[in-house]
Design an enzyme around this catalytic site. Structure first.
Site, PDB file in Angstrom:
ATOM      1  CB  CYS A  98       3.559  -5.452   3.886  1.00  0.00           C
ATOM      2  SG  CYS A  98       4.091  -4.968   5.536  1.00  0.00           S
ATOM      3  CE1 TYR A 111       0.277   3.509  20.980  1.00  0.00           C
ATOM      4  CE2 TYR A 111      -1.482   4.820  20.008  1.00  0.00           C
ATOM      5  CZ  TYR A 111      -0.981   4.084  21.076  1.00  0.00           C
ATOM      6  OH  TYR A 111      -1.719   3.938  22.207  1.00  0.00           O
ATOM      7  CD  GLU A 143       0.777  -3.183  17.640  1.00  0.00           C
ATOM      8  OE1 GLU A 143       0.422  -2.977  18.812  1.00  0.00           O
ATOM      9  OE2 GLU A 143      -0.019  -3.449  16.704  1.00  0.00           O
ATOM     10  CG  ASN A 144       8.043   2.038  19.643  1.00  0.00           C
ATOM     11  OD1 ASN A 144       7.832   3.101  20.210  1.00  0.00           O
ATOM     12  ND2 ASN A 144       9.211   1.435  19.679  1.00  0.00           N
ATOM     13  CB  ALA A 145       5.270   3.304  23.773  1.00  0.00           C
ATOM     14  CB  CYS A 149      -0.506  -2.917   5.060  1.00  0.00           C
ATOM     15  SG  CYS A 149       1.268  -2.626   5.208  1.00  0.00           S
ATOM     16  CB  CYS A 203       3.910  -4.991   8.875  1.00  0.00           C
ATOM     17  SG  CYS A 203       2.632  -3.731   8.739  1.00  0.00           S
ATOM     18  CD  GLU A 238       2.792  -8.471   6.152  1.00  0.00           C
ATOM     19  OE1 GLU A 238       3.069  -7.869   7.208  1.00  0.00           O
ATOM     20  OE2 GLU A 238       1.641  -8.569   5.710  1.00  0.00           O
ATOM     21  CG  ASN A 250       2.045  -7.392  14.541  1.00  0.00           C
ATOM     22  OD1 ASN A 250       2.136  -8.536  14.983  1.00  0.00           O
ATOM     23  ND2 ASN A 250       0.974  -6.645  14.740  1.00  0.00           N
TER      24      ASN A 250
HETATM   25  N1  THU Z   1      -0.057  -5.470  10.402  1.00  0.00           N
HETATM   26  C1  THU Z   1       0.882  -6.363   9.935  1.00  0.00           C
HETATM   27  O1  THU Z   1       1.733  -6.835  10.691  1.00  0.00           O
HETATM   28  N2  THU Z   1       0.856  -6.697   8.620  1.00  0.00           N
HETATM   29  C2  THU Z   1      -0.050  -6.221   7.729  1.00  0.00           C
HETATM   30  O2  THU Z   1       0.093  -6.447   6.546  1.00  0.00           O
HETATM   31  C3  THU Z   1      -1.216  -5.475   8.210  1.00  0.00           C
HETATM   32  C4  THU Z   1      -1.077  -4.872   9.560  1.00  0.00           C
HETATM   33  C5  THU Z   1       0.019  -5.058  11.809  1.00  0.00           C
HETATM   34  C6  THU Z   1       0.475  -3.642  12.011  1.00  0.00           C
HETATM   35  C7  THU Z   1      -0.074  -3.344  13.383  1.00  0.00           C
HETATM   36  O3  THU Z   1       0.861  -3.774  14.361  1.00  0.00           O
HETATM   37  C8  THU Z   1      -1.317  -4.218  13.469  1.00  0.00           C
HETATM   38  O4  THU Z   1      -1.245  -5.142  12.416  1.00  0.00           O
HETATM   39  C9  THU Z   1      -2.617  -3.438  13.352  1.00  0.00           C
HETATM   40  O5  THU Z   1      -2.628  -2.681  12.207  1.00  0.00           O
END
Ligand code: THU
Length: 140
Positions: free
Chosen positions: A93, A52, A48-50, A90, A57, A59, A46
């Protein structure tokens, strides 16, 4: 004696991808790996970014790497996360995987040491919308 895990390399790739995740805000690192139609394994974490909502993800990362390498089918996928509950993909994904995978595609859910569950994609995302819905002979 237990039989060897057929997806051992895929599982290890998901675990390794988790090590490279960029998750400074949630501190919830996730790794994913997909096996393509040539048997190649692609992986990502995954990011992330400031700002949000701009994060994505694991995947999505793994799928992007696969597509960039020319892969167009996912034969198996693995997701690695560390939590009390198995870290399943999620909803978004599940749909992203579905674009490239059939209902019987195994999705392995692992943590650092143990495969916690194996699901069929079709069980994670039943009655899904997919590319076949857009294939029609009755163009408007
Ligand atoms: N996240 C994933 O990378 N894959 C998923 O299927 C569930 C959630 C990440 C997104 C975010 O960066 C962190 O988990 C918390 O939600």
């Amino acid at each position: 004696m237990s039989s060897p895990q057929p997806h051992a390399a895929l599982i290890e790739a998901a675990r390794a991808a988790r090590e490279q995740a960029y998750a400074p805000y949630s501190r919830f690192a996730v790794g994913a790996a997909v096996q393509d139609e040539l048997g190649r394994i692609h992986r990502g974490g995954n990011v992330e970014n400031a700002a949000y909502p701009q994060g994505w993800c694991a995947e999505a990362s793994a799928i992007a790497v696969m597509v960039a390498a020319g892969g167009r089918r996912i034969l198996a996928a693995a997701v690695c996360g560390v939590a009390d509950e198995p870290v399943t993909p999620c909803g978004g994904c599940r749909q992203k995987l579905r674009e490239f995978a059939a209902d019987d595609c195994p999705v392995l859910i692992t943590d650092l040491h143990t495969v916690r569950a194996t699901h069929r994609l079709g069980d994670l995302l039943p009655n899904s919308f997919g590319p076949q819905h857009l294939k029609t002979d009755t163009a408007p």
